[in-house]
Scaffold this motif. Sequence first.
Motif, short mmCIF file in Angstrom:
data_model
loop_
_atom_site.label_atom_id
_atom_site.label_comp_id
_atom_site.label_asym_id
_atom_site.label_seq_id
_atom_site.Cartn_x
_atom_site.Cartn_y
_atom_site.Cartn_z
N PHE A 246 0.84 -1.18 0.00
CA PHE A 246 0.00 0.00 0.00
C PHE A 246 0.88 1.24 0.00
N GLY A 247 0.73 2.08 -1.03
CA GLY A 247 1.65 3.17 -1.27
C GLY A 247 1.34 4.45 -0.53
N SER A 248 1.29 4.39 0.78
CA SER A 248 1.11 5.62 1.56
C SER A 248 1.80 5.48 2.90
N THR A 249 2.28 6.62 3.41
CA THR A 249 2.89 6.64 4.74
C THR A 249 1.88 7.09 5.79
N LYS A 250 0.65 7.41 5.35
CA LYS A 250 -0.32 8.02 6.26
C LYS A 250 -1.22 6.96 6.91
N ALA A 251 -1.19 6.92 8.23
CA ALA A 251 -1.95 5.90 8.97
C ALA A 251 -3.44 5.97 8.62
N ARG A 255 -4.21 2.27 7.29
CA ARG A 255 -4.88 1.43 8.29
C ARG A 255 -6.25 0.91 7.84
N PRO A 256 -7.11 1.79 7.30
CA PRO A 256 -8.39 1.26 6.79
C PRO A 256 -8.18 0.23 5.67
N TYR A 257 -7.19 0.47 4.80
CA TYR A 257 -6.92 -0.50 3.72
C TYR A 257 -6.50 -1.85 4.31
N PHE A 258 -5.56 -1.82 5.24
CA PHE A 258 -5.12 -3.07 5.87
C PHE A 258 -6.31 -3.78 6.52
N GLU A 259 -7.10 -3.02 7.27
CA GLU A 259 -8.19 -3.65 8.03
C GLU A 259 -9.21 -4.30 7.10
N GLU A 260 -9.61 -3.56 6.06
CA GLU A 260 -10.63 -4.11 5.15
C GLU A 260 -10.09 -5.29 4.36
N THR A 261 -8.88 -5.13 3.84
CA THR A 261 -8.37 -6.17 2.94
C THR A 261 -7.98 -7.43 3.72
N ILE A 262 -7.39 -7.26 4.89
CA ILE A 262 -7.04 -8.44 5.70
C ILE A 262 -8.32 -9.18 6.10
N GLY A 330 7.87 6.28 2.40
CA GLY A 330 8.31 7.52 1.78
C GLY A 330 9.53 7.31 0.92
N GLU A 331 10.22 8.42 0.60
CA GLU A 331 11.36 8.29 -0.32
C GLU A 331 12.61 8.98 0.15
N ALA A 332 12.64 9.41 1.41
CA ALA A 332 13.84 10.06 1.93
C ALA A 332 14.86 8.99 2.33
N GLY A 333 16.12 9.23 1.98
CA GLY A 333 17.19 8.32 2.39
C GLY A 333 16.94 6.91 1.90
N VAL A 334 17.14 5.93 2.79
CA VAL A 334 17.04 4.53 2.39
C VAL A 334 15.59 4.09 2.15
N VAL A 350 -1.08 -0.90 -4.40
CA VAL A 350 -2.25 -0.04 -4.29
C VAL A 350 -1.78 1.37 -4.02
N ARG A 351 -2.21 2.27 -4.88
CA ARG A 351 -1.74 3.64 -4.78
C ARG A 351 -2.48 4.39 -3.67
N GLY A 352 -1.71 5.00 -2.77
CA GLY A 352 -2.31 5.89 -1.78
C GLY A 352 -2.32 7.30 -2.34
N ASN A 353 -2.73 8.27 -1.53
CA ASN A 353 -2.74 9.64 -2.04
C ASN A 353 -1.44 10.36 -1.80
N SER A 354 -0.49 9.70 -1.11
CA SER A 354 0.82 10.31 -0.92
C SER A 354 1.86 9.25 -0.66
#
Length: 354
Positions: A246-251, A255-262, A330-334, A350-354
Amino acid sequence: MKTTEIIIVNPYQPEPSAIQKAAVMIKSGEVVAFPTETVYGLGADAFTAAAVEKIFQAKGRPAHDPLIVHIASVDQLLSVAANIPDFVQRLGNHFWPGPLTLVLQRNTALPANVTSDLDTVAVRVPDHAVALALINASQTAIAAPSANKFSGVSPTSAQHVLQDLNGRIPLILDGGSTTIGVESTVLDCTTWPPKVLRPGGITVEALRSFLGQVEVFQKGKGVLIPASSPGMLDKHYSPNARLYFFGSTKAEQYRPYFEETIELKLAAGEKVGAIIVSGDEPWLRNRFPSIEIISLGAESQLELVASHLYAALREMDARQVDCIFARDFGEAGVALAIRDRLIRAAFEVVRGNS
Ligand code: TXA
Ligand code: MG
Protein backbone atom coordinates in the motif's frame (compact mmCIF):
# COMPACT_ATOMS: atom_id res chain seq x y z
CA MET A 1 24.38 -32.50 -7.56
CA LYS A 2 27.32 -31.08 -5.60
CA THR A 3 27.73 -30.94 -1.85
CA THR A 4 27.70 -27.37 -0.68
CA GLU A 5 30.34 -26.74 1.95
CA ILE A 6 29.93 -23.90 4.44
CA ILE A 7 32.98 -22.35 6.09
CA ILE A 8 32.40 -19.94 8.94
CA VAL A 9 34.67 -16.89 8.73
CA ASN A 10 35.28 -13.93 10.99
CA PRO A 11 33.58 -11.04 9.13
CA TYR A 12 36.13 -8.48 10.37
CA GLN A 13 39.34 -10.56 10.27
CA PRO A 14 38.70 -13.52 7.99
CA GLU A 15 40.86 -16.59 8.60
CA PRO A 16 43.52 -16.79 5.85
CA SER A 17 42.98 -20.54 5.45
CA ALA A 18 39.30 -20.03 4.58
CA ILE A 19 40.11 -17.22 2.15
CA GLN A 20 42.85 -19.30 0.52
CA LYS A 21 40.52 -22.23 -0.01
CA ALA A 22 37.89 -19.98 -1.60
CA ALA A 23 40.48 -18.16 -3.73
CA VAL A 24 41.81 -21.45 -5.09
CA MET A 25 38.28 -22.29 -6.19
CA ILE A 26 37.80 -18.90 -7.85
CA LYS A 27 41.14 -19.27 -9.66
CA SER A 28 40.18 -22.73 -10.86
CA GLY A 29 36.98 -21.39 -12.45
CA GLU A 30 34.50 -22.34 -9.72
CA VAL A 31 31.78 -20.23 -8.09
CA VAL A 32 31.85 -19.25 -4.40
CA ALA A 33 29.20 -17.46 -2.33
CA PHE A 34 30.55 -14.76 -0.01
CA PRO A 35 29.24 -11.96 2.20
CA THR A 36 29.31 -8.27 1.29
CA GLU A 37 27.94 -5.39 3.37
CA THR A 38 24.73 -5.40 1.29
CA VAL A 39 23.74 -9.01 0.48
CA TYR A 40 25.61 -12.26 -0.20
CA GLY A 41 27.12 -12.51 -3.67
CA LEU A 42 27.73 -15.53 -5.89
CA GLY A 43 31.20 -14.89 -7.28
CA ALA A 44 33.39 -16.13 -10.11
CA ASP A 45 36.52 -14.89 -11.90
CA ALA A 46 35.23 -12.01 -14.01
CA PHE A 47 37.86 -12.66 -16.70
CA THR A 48 36.90 -16.30 -17.33
CA ALA A 49 33.77 -16.71 -19.45
CA ALA A 50 33.21 -20.35 -18.44
CA ALA A 51 33.37 -19.45 -14.73
CA VAL A 52 30.93 -16.58 -15.24
CA GLU A 53 28.60 -18.93 -17.09
CA LYS A 54 28.41 -21.10 -13.95
CA ILE A 55 26.89 -18.15 -12.06
CA PHE A 56 24.04 -17.89 -14.57
CA GLN A 57 23.54 -21.67 -14.39
CA ALA A 58 23.50 -21.90 -10.59
CA LYS A 59 21.02 -19.01 -10.23
CA GLY A 60 18.84 -19.82 -13.22
CA ARG A 61 19.51 -16.25 -14.31
CA PRO A 62 18.78 -15.27 -17.93
CA ALA A 63 21.87 -14.31 -19.94
CA HIS A 64 20.49 -10.83 -20.69
CA ASP A 65 20.79 -9.69 -17.05
CA PRO A 66 24.34 -8.29 -16.55
CA LEU A 67 26.46 -8.89 -13.44
CA ILE A 68 28.27 -6.52 -11.09
CA VAL A 69 32.07 -6.77 -11.14
CA HIS A 70 33.66 -6.47 -7.70
CA ILE A 71 37.14 -5.00 -7.34
CA ALA A 72 39.28 -4.40 -4.23
CA SER A 73 40.15 -0.72 -4.79
CA VAL A 74 39.79 2.24 -7.14
CA ASP A 75 43.23 1.36 -8.53
CA GLN A 76 41.76 -1.77 -10.10
CA LEU A 77 39.15 0.20 -12.11
CA LEU A 78 41.23 0.40 -15.28
CA SER A 79 41.38 -3.39 -15.54
CA VAL A 80 37.58 -3.61 -15.99
CA ALA A 81 36.48 -0.19 -17.32
CA ALA A 82 37.64 2.26 -19.98
CA ASN A 83 37.52 6.04 -20.56
CA ILE A 84 36.85 6.71 -16.89
CA PRO A 85 35.55 10.26 -16.35
CA ASP A 86 37.04 12.44 -13.64
CA PHE A 87 33.91 12.47 -11.52
CA VAL A 88 33.94 8.66 -11.41
CA GLN A 89 37.41 8.68 -9.92
CA ARG A 90 36.18 11.14 -7.29
CA LEU A 91 33.06 9.05 -6.59
CA GLY A 92 35.21 5.98 -6.10
CA ASN A 93 37.61 7.78 -3.79
CA HIS A 94 34.72 9.07 -1.71
CA PHE A 95 32.16 6.24 -1.58
CA TRP A 96 34.30 3.10 -1.93
CA PRO A 97 34.48 0.68 -0.32
CA GLY A 98 30.70 0.94 -0.08
CA PRO A 99 27.27 0.09 -1.49
CA LEU A 100 27.61 2.10 -4.70
CA THR A 101 27.84 0.44 -8.12
CA LEU A 102 29.01 2.55 -11.05
CA VAL A 103 28.04 1.78 -14.64
CA LEU A 104 30.98 2.65 -16.89
CA GLN A 105 32.30 1.95 -20.34
CA ARG A 106 33.47 -1.67 -20.40
CA ASN A 107 37.05 -2.78 -20.78
CA THR A 108 37.04 -5.23 -23.69
CA ALA A 109 39.33 -7.56 -21.73
CA LEU A 110 36.18 -8.68 -19.88
CA PRO A 111 34.31 -11.57 -21.46
CA ALA A 112 31.01 -10.52 -23.04
CA ASN A 113 28.80 -12.68 -20.81
CA VAL A 114 29.69 -10.66 -17.67
CA THR A 115 27.96 -7.62 -19.13
CA SER A 116 25.39 -9.49 -21.24
CA ASP A 117 27.06 -8.14 -24.39
CA LEU A 118 26.61 -4.51 -23.30
CA ASP A 119 29.31 -1.91 -23.94
CA THR A 120 29.05 -0.94 -20.29
CA VAL A 121 30.07 -2.65 -17.06
CA ALA A 122 28.77 -2.26 -13.50
CA VAL A 123 31.58 -2.05 -10.91
CA ARG A 124 31.89 -1.68 -7.16
CA VAL A 125 34.29 -2.08 -4.22
CA PRO A 126 32.39 -3.90 -1.45
CA ASP A 127 32.83 -2.73 2.15
CA HIS A 128 33.41 -6.14 3.70
CA ALA A 129 36.69 -7.66 4.88
CA VAL A 130 35.77 -11.14 3.58
CA ALA A 131 34.86 -9.88 0.09
CA LEU A 132 37.99 -7.72 -0.14
CA ALA A 133 40.28 -10.52 1.10
CA LEU A 134 38.74 -12.91 -1.41
CA ILE A 135 39.23 -10.52 -4.35
CA ASN A 136 42.83 -9.84 -3.32
CA ALA A 137 43.70 -13.50 -2.77
CA SER A 138 42.10 -14.46 -6.09
CA GLN A 139 44.20 -11.80 -7.88
CA THR A 140 41.34 -10.94 -10.20
CA ALA A 141 38.03 -9.07 -10.31
CA ILE A 142 35.01 -11.07 -9.12
CA ALA A 143 31.73 -10.98 -11.02
CA ALA A 144 28.90 -11.53 -8.55
CA PRO A 145 25.14 -11.07 -8.54
CA SER A 146 23.16 -11.64 -5.37
CA ALA A 147 23.43 -15.31 -4.34
CA ASN A 148 19.74 -16.20 -4.62
CA LYS A 149 17.64 -18.04 -7.17
CA PHE A 150 16.70 -15.72 -10.01
CA SER A 151 13.73 -13.43 -9.19
CA GLY A 152 13.71 -14.49 -5.54
CA VAL A 153 14.57 -12.58 -2.39
CA SER A 154 18.26 -11.63 -2.02
CA PRO A 155 20.18 -13.45 0.75
CA THR A 156 21.34 -11.57 3.83
CA SER A 157 22.76 -14.66 5.57
CA ALA A 158 24.59 -17.85 4.59
CA GLN A 159 21.47 -19.83 5.55
CA HIS A 160 19.49 -17.88 2.94
CA VAL A 161 22.10 -18.79 0.30
CA LEU A 162 21.89 -22.43 1.32
CA GLN A 163 18.08 -22.39 1.10
CA ASP A 164 18.31 -21.29 -2.53
CA LEU A 165 21.51 -22.85 -3.86
CA ASN A 166 22.18 -25.98 -1.80
CA GLY A 167 23.70 -28.62 -4.08
CA ARG A 168 24.16 -26.08 -6.89
CA ILE A 169 27.39 -24.42 -5.67
CA PRO A 170 30.48 -25.89 -3.96
CA LEU A 171 31.19 -23.33 -1.22
CA ILE A 172 29.65 -20.61 0.96
CA LEU A 173 31.80 -18.37 3.14
CA ASP A 174 29.59 -17.68 6.16
CA GLY A 175 30.40 -14.28 7.63
CA GLY A 176 27.08 -13.89 9.48
CA SER A 177 24.27 -11.51 8.60
CA THR A 178 24.98 -8.61 6.26
CA THR A 179 24.68 -5.12 7.75
CA ILE A 180 23.05 -2.97 5.04
CA GLY A 181 20.62 -5.68 3.92
CA VAL A 182 19.53 -4.12 0.60
CA GLU A 183 21.65 -4.09 -2.55
CA SER A 184 23.98 -1.36 -3.70
CA THR A 185 22.80 1.77 -5.46
CA VAL A 186 23.40 1.42 -9.21
CA LEU A 187 24.50 4.71 -10.78
CA ASP A 188 24.84 5.07 -14.55
CA CYS A 189 27.93 7.22 -15.09
CA THR A 190 27.94 7.03 -18.88
CA THR A 191 25.88 10.24 -19.06
CA TRP A 192 25.88 13.60 -17.29
CA PRO A 193 24.17 14.06 -14.97
CA PRO A 194 24.59 10.47 -13.83
CA LYS A 195 21.42 8.53 -13.25
CA VAL A 196 20.39 6.22 -10.41
CA LEU A 197 19.12 3.00 -12.04
CA ARG A 198 18.47 1.20 -8.76
CA PRO A 199 18.19 2.94 -5.38
CA GLY A 200 20.18 1.20 -2.66
CA GLY A 201 22.63 1.50 0.21
CA ILE A 202 24.01 4.94 -0.79
CA THR A 203 21.21 7.49 -0.75
CA VAL A 204 20.26 9.80 -3.63
CA GLU A 205 20.71 12.70 -1.19
CA ALA A 206 24.33 11.70 -0.51
CA LEU A 207 25.05 11.43 -4.24
CA ARG A 208 23.39 14.80 -4.95
CA SER A 209 25.31 16.58 -2.26
CA PHE A 210 28.57 15.12 -3.59
CA LEU A 211 27.93 15.57 -7.34
CA GLY A 212 25.49 18.47 -7.41
CA GLN A 213 23.24 16.81 -9.99
CA VAL A 214 21.83 13.29 -10.09
CA GLU A 215 18.81 11.92 -11.93
CA VAL A 216 16.69 9.08 -10.67
CA PHE A 217 15.28 6.59 -13.14
CA GLN A 218 11.62 5.86 -12.54
CA LYS A 219 9.42 3.63 -14.56
CA GLY A 220 6.55 5.51 -16.17
CA LYS A 221 5.59 8.81 -14.51
CA GLY A 222 5.69 7.88 -10.88
CA VAL A 223 7.26 5.12 -8.84
CA LEU A 224 3.86 3.78 -7.86
CA ILE A 225 1.86 2.01 -10.50
CA PRO A 226 -1.93 1.60 -10.60
CA ALA A 227 -3.67 -1.22 -8.78
CA SER A 228 -5.28 -2.51 -11.95
CA SER A 229 -2.50 -4.93 -12.83
CA PRO A 230 -2.10 -7.44 -10.01
CA GLY A 231 0.37 -10.17 -10.84
CA MET A 232 1.56 -8.28 -13.92
CA LEU A 233 4.53 -6.58 -12.28
CA ASP A 234 8.13 -7.54 -13.11
CA LYS A 235 8.72 -10.44 -10.75
CA HIS A 236 11.91 -9.73 -8.85
CA TYR A 237 12.94 -9.81 -5.22
CA SER A 238 9.74 -11.80 -4.69
CA PRO A 239 8.64 -14.15 -1.92
CA ASN A 240 6.28 -17.02 -2.76
CA ALA A 241 3.40 -15.35 -0.94
CA ARG A 242 1.46 -12.61 -2.71
CA LEU A 243 2.65 -9.25 -1.39
CA TYR A 244 0.15 -6.40 -1.22
CA PHE A 245 1.94 -3.08 -1.05
CA PHE A 246 0.00 0.00 0.00
CA GLY A 247 1.65 3.17 -1.27
CA SER A 248 1.11 5.62 1.56
CA THR A 249 2.89 6.64 4.74
CA LYS A 250 -0.32 8.02 6.26
CA ALA A 251 -1.95 5.90 8.97
CA GLU A 252 -5.41 7.28 8.15
CA GLN A 253 -4.94 5.83 4.65
CA TYR A 254 -3.12 2.54 5.11
CA ARG A 255 -4.88 1.43 8.29
CA PRO A 256 -8.39 1.26 6.79
CA TYR A 257 -6.92 -0.50 3.72
CA PHE A 258 -5.12 -3.07 5.87
CA GLU A 259 -8.19 -3.65 8.03
CA GLU A 260 -10.63 -4.11 5.15
CA THR A 261 -8.37 -6.17 2.94
CA ILE A 262 -7.04 -8.44 5.70
CA GLU A 263 -10.65 -9.03 6.78
CA LEU A 264 -11.47 -10.18 3.24
CA LYS A 265 -8.44 -12.48 3.03
CA LEU A 266 -9.26 -14.07 6.39
CA ALA A 267 -12.87 -14.58 5.32
CA ALA A 268 -11.54 -16.36 2.21
CA GLY A 269 -9.60 -18.72 4.47
CA GLU A 270 -6.15 -17.35 3.68
CA LYS A 271 -3.21 -17.29 6.05
CA VAL A 272 -2.23 -13.63 6.38
CA GLY A 273 1.10 -11.98 7.20
CA ALA A 274 2.05 -8.34 7.73
CA ILE A 275 5.52 -6.78 7.64
CA ILE A 276 5.34 -3.55 9.60
CA VAL A 277 7.26 -1.18 11.87
CA SER A 278 6.98 -1.08 15.65
CA GLY A 279 4.66 1.95 15.71
CA ASP A 280 1.98 -0.09 13.91
CA GLU A 281 2.37 -3.16 16.08
CA PRO A 282 -0.08 -2.42 18.94
CA TRP A 283 -2.82 -1.43 16.47
CA LEU A 284 -2.43 -4.45 14.18
CA ARG A 285 -1.93 -7.09 16.89
CA ASN A 286 -4.96 -5.79 18.73
CA ARG A 287 -7.05 -5.74 15.55
CA PHE A 288 -5.89 -9.15 14.21
CA PRO A 289 -4.42 -11.23 17.06
CA SER A 290 -4.05 -14.37 14.94
CA ILE A 291 -2.19 -13.17 11.84
CA GLU A 292 1.60 -13.46 11.35
CA ILE A 293 3.19 -10.11 12.14
CA ILE A 294 6.88 -9.21 11.78
CA SER A 295 8.05 -5.82 12.97
CA LEU A 296 11.21 -4.56 11.28
CA GLY A 297 11.95 -1.96 13.97
CA ALA A 298 11.21 1.70 14.48
CA GLU A 299 10.21 3.91 11.55
CA SER A 300 12.71 6.47 12.87
CA GLN A 301 15.53 3.99 12.11
CA LEU A 302 14.90 3.00 8.51
CA GLU A 303 18.46 1.66 8.03
CA LEU A 304 17.58 -1.06 10.53
CA VAL A 305 14.20 -1.60 8.87
CA ALA A 306 15.99 -2.09 5.53
CA SER A 307 18.52 -4.50 7.01
CA HIS A 308 15.71 -6.75 8.33
CA LEU A 309 13.46 -6.63 5.25
CA TYR A 310 14.71 -9.62 3.23
CA ALA A 311 14.93 -11.94 6.25
CA ALA A 312 11.30 -11.01 7.04
CA LEU A 313 10.12 -11.81 3.49
CA ARG A 314 11.81 -15.21 3.72
CA GLU A 315 10.42 -15.80 7.21
CA MET A 316 6.89 -15.16 5.91
CA ASP A 317 7.42 -17.90 3.31
CA ALA A 318 8.74 -20.19 6.06
CA ARG A 319 5.51 -19.52 8.00
CA GLN A 320 3.63 -20.43 4.82
CA VAL A 321 1.40 -17.39 4.63
CA ASP A 322 -0.70 -16.90 1.48
CA CYS A 323 -0.39 -13.13 1.43
CA ILE A 324 1.73 -10.41 3.00
CA PHE A 325 0.74 -6.81 3.67
CA ALA A 326 3.26 -3.96 3.73
CA ARG A 327 3.14 -0.20 3.26
CA ASP A 328 5.33 2.67 2.09
CA PHE A 329 7.86 4.61 4.19
CA GLY A 330 8.31 7.52 1.78
CA GLU A 331 11.36 8.29 -0.32
CA ALA A 332 13.84 10.06 1.93
CA GLY A 333 17.19 8.32 2.39
CA VAL A 334 17.04 4.53 2.39
CA ALA A 335 13.21 4.61 2.27
CA LEU A 336 13.48 4.89 -1.53
CA ALA A 337 15.34 1.56 -1.72
CA ILE A 338 12.79 -0.07 0.61
CA ARG A 339 9.95 1.20 -1.60
CA ASP A 340 11.69 0.00 -4.75
CA ARG A 341 12.19 -3.53 -3.37
CA LEU A 342 8.67 -3.80 -1.94
CA ILE A 343 7.16 -2.71 -5.25
CA ARG A 344 9.28 -5.21 -7.16
CA ALA A 345 8.35 -7.93 -4.68
CA ALA A 346 4.67 -7.02 -4.90
CA PHE A 347 1.82 -8.98 -6.43
CA GLU A 348 -0.33 -5.88 -6.17
CA VAL A 349 0.53 -2.25 -5.59
CA VAL A 350 -2.25 -0.04 -4.29
CA ARG A 351 -1.74 3.64 -4.78
CA GLY A 352 -2.31 5.89 -1.78
CA ASN A 353 -2.74 9.64 -2.04
CA SER A 354 0.82 10.31 -0.92
O1 TXA B 1 24.79 -4.99 -3.47
C1 TXA B 1 24.86 -5.48 -4.58
O2 TXA B 1 24.87 -4.79 -5.62
C2 TXA B 1 24.95 -7.02 -4.67
C3 TXA B 1 26.26 -7.46 -4.06
C4 TXA B 1 26.49 -8.94 -4.20
O3 TXA B 1 27.31 -6.72 -4.57
N1 TXA B 1 24.85 -7.45 -6.03
C5 TXA B 1 23.70 -7.39 -6.72
O4 TXA B 1 23.80 -7.94 -7.99
O5 TXA B 1 22.68 -6.94 -6.28
P1 TXA B 1 22.53 -8.24 -8.91
O6 TXA B 1 23.06 -8.98 -10.07
O7 TXA B 1 21.48 -8.89 -8.12
O8 TXA B 1 22.08 -6.84 -9.43
C6 TXA B 1 22.86 -6.19 -10.39
C7 TXA B 1 22.15 -4.98 -10.89
C8 TXA B 1 21.00 -5.36 -11.77
O9 TXA B 1 19.92 -4.48 -11.52
C9 TXA B 1 21.58 -5.15 -13.17
O10 TXA B 1 20.59 -4.88 -14.12
C10 TXA B 1 22.48 -3.95 -12.94
O11 TXA B 1 23.05 -4.17 -11.67
N2 TXA B 1 23.56 -3.88 -13.93
C11 TXA B 1 24.61 -4.70 -14.08
N3 TXA B 1 25.35 -4.34 -15.13
C12 TXA B 1 24.76 -3.26 -15.69
C13 TXA B 1 25.06 -2.43 -16.82
N4 TXA B 1 26.11 -2.63 -17.58
N5 TXA B 1 24.20 -1.42 -17.07
C14 TXA B 1 23.14 -1.20 -16.30
N6 TXA B 1 22.80 -1.95 -15.21
C15 TXA B 1 23.61 -2.97 -14.92
MG1 MG C 1 19.84 -9.81 -7.47
